[in-house]
Design an enzyme around this catalytic site. Sequence first.
Site, short mmCIF file in Angstrom:
data_model
loop_
_atom_site.label_atom_id
_atom_site.label_comp_id
_atom_site.label_asym_id
_atom_site.label_seq_id
_atom_site.Cartn_x
_atom_site.Cartn_y
_atom_site.Cartn_z
N THR A 111 -2.26 35.82 28.55
CA THR A 111 -2.14 36.15 27.12
C THR A 111 -3.07 35.20 26.35
O THR A 111 -2.61 34.25 25.72
CB THR A 111 -0.69 36.00 26.63
OG1 THR A 111 -0.20 34.70 26.99
CG2 THR A 111 0.21 37.05 27.23
N THR A 131 3.33 33.90 28.69
CA THR A 131 3.72 33.29 27.41
C THR A 131 3.42 34.28 26.29
O THR A 131 2.26 34.69 26.12
CB THR A 131 2.92 32.00 27.20
OG1 THR A 131 3.16 31.17 28.33
CG2 THR A 131 3.34 31.28 25.93
N LEU A 180 5.19 25.77 34.89
CA LEU A 180 4.41 25.03 35.89
C LEU A 180 3.15 24.41 35.29
O LEU A 180 2.58 24.93 34.33
CB LEU A 180 4.05 25.91 37.09
CG LEU A 180 3.18 27.15 36.92
CD1 LEU A 180 1.70 26.81 36.83
CD2 LEU A 180 3.41 28.09 38.08
N PHE A 221 3.36 11.82 28.76
CA PHE A 221 2.60 12.52 27.72
C PHE A 221 2.30 11.63 26.52
O PHE A 221 2.05 12.11 25.41
CB PHE A 221 3.27 13.84 27.30
CG PHE A 221 2.82 14.97 28.19
CD1 PHE A 221 3.20 15.01 29.52
CD2 PHE A 221 1.98 15.97 27.71
CE1 PHE A 221 2.75 16.01 30.37
CE2 PHE A 221 1.51 16.97 28.55
CZ PHE A 221 1.91 16.98 29.88
N HIS A 272 -0.23 9.49 27.03
CA HIS A 272 -1.46 8.94 27.58
C HIS A 272 -2.60 9.24 26.60
O HIS A 272 -3.06 10.37 26.49
CB HIS A 272 -1.73 9.56 28.95
CG HIS A 272 -2.73 8.81 29.73
ND1 HIS A 272 -2.40 7.74 30.53
CD2 HIS A 272 -4.06 8.93 29.79
CE1 HIS A 272 -3.50 7.25 31.05
NE2 HIS A 272 -4.53 7.95 30.63
N ALA A 273 -3.02 8.19 25.90
CA ALA A 273 -4.09 8.38 24.90
C ALA A 273 -5.41 8.61 25.61
O ALA A 273 -5.67 8.02 26.66
CB ALA A 273 -4.18 7.16 24.00
N GLY A 274 -6.24 9.46 25.06
CA GLY A 274 -7.53 9.72 25.69
C GLY A 274 -8.31 10.76 24.94
O GLY A 274 -8.40 10.73 23.71
N CYS A 332 -3.57 26.72 28.24
CA CYS A 332 -2.20 26.88 27.72
C CYS A 332 -1.97 26.17 26.40
O CYS A 332 -1.79 26.82 25.37
CB CYS A 332 -1.20 26.40 28.76
SG CYS A 332 -1.36 27.30 30.30
#
Length: 476
Positions: A86, A122, A154, A253, A255-257, A264
């Site tokens: 989608t 989704t 997943l 989550f 994790h700065a970058g 997605c």
Amino acid sequence: MRLTVIGTGYLGAVHAACMADIGHEVLGVDVDPGKIRALSEGRPPFYEPGLDDVLTGAIASGRLRFSTSLSEAAAFGEVHFVCVGTPQQADSDAADLRHVEAVIDGLAPHLTRPCLVVGKSTVPVGTTPRLAARLASGAPAGAHVEIAWNPEFLREGFAVADTLRPDRIVAGVTSAGADRMLREVYAPMLAADVPYISTDPATAELVKVAANSFLATKISFINAMAEVCDASGADVVTLADALGHDTRIGRRFLHAGLGFGGGCLPKDIRAFTARAGELGVGEAVRFLHEVDHINLRQRQRTVALARELSGGSLSGLRIAVLGATFKPDSDDVRDSPALAVAAAVHGEGAQVRVHDPEGIGNARSAQPQLRYEADVTTACEGADLVLHLTEWSAYREIDPVKLARVVRTPRLLDARNHLDAARWRSAGWQVRTPGRPALAVLPGPQRGTASGHSARECAAVPAAPAEGTVLSRSPK
Ligand code: UGA
């Protein structure tokens, strides 16, 4: 049970193989004969660790086969999983449901006996009743064809483990019979105490986009903090560690970058804002525009930092790019921040050589103007700057002493905050990581930045828009 899985992309191929692995009879269906041929021979058409083993095992067991025929699927299955893509619509933020609708319309005329159609793709909240009406009018079995929504959570790179041992199973159902069938499909998971949440289809649809929105928000939150760190001299990694000790927040989550990409998170937050607007509650999720905006700004910041580290211009410089995929352990380059940055520095006149362990084929199709190298050393030969843009574990194995002999200037921008900066520095590299300005001026063989500016000055350098690359969208 006899299951069909319609759509054999990342989601469907993994789902089909794993459902056969847990004991079901499975028919995987796709419109692409090339994909079906590859899967039938046990070859996944994309890189996903562990999938080839599950696939070949399932085929060898005789419980998994593939076809391009929806009539065969209808004749075979008692439960039909819809796993097609989608994507974002070409001219708006909304989700493009044409593949889901094509499956429903293609399958319905062949459904002559009772069955359950289960959406895993989704979709915008409110899609299930619309598809139910389409099925009921198109299927000879009419009201005996039920529909349920069972979103998938997943992650690429962990798809097999996430399917066999999910965090939770969410079933959006409208009858006890549909609920019973889904519990039977997932019986081994339920026996292993995986939480099973039985709810209505609207809530199930919403769980998926809400989860991805929350994850995207968490990433953009820490990246926004990285910008504040760059301006204030604070350290974003220590900040994230300290925040993460609060179990209400958690370290994952954060994790700065370079921000999020892939097929997605970016399109899901946009489709969600579009759908909320249609529902008259656009204000409620307006923050997701900002989440998107912060995310795309990380790409601009990385290019600006590269420019600053190189003395103000990238034109004519040789730049090695480590990583092209949107994340490690995947060959997926859809909306990849790494590839967007590589294209942007190329657009500013740099000679770019890109390395990626698995993604070069896809990257070359998406950005054919870049040069690709099969090994790190060749990509880095004579480089004025090395950009580390996707955190493949192999890049942590690089010997910075040896690589320093290959490049022209030992200068590294670790946009993913993943390499051992101290090790690289002690090998003579000038290292910069966004959100960690203090580290940029720590004692080392080379101090500060190439141009002699302080790290704080570097961070303040505005991004010049790179032509021909999508680094930003207009804020809405
Ligand atoms: C994401 C969700 O994590 C899955 O739960 C969901 O099922 C899937 O989307 C989907 O909707 O199908 P995925 O796209 O495979 O999975 O990737 P993630 O692991 O979520 O990473 C997304 C992006 O965020 C990557 O570009 C990654 O580099 C970035 N990221 C992740 C960060 O920048 N910082 C982090 O702390 C974590």
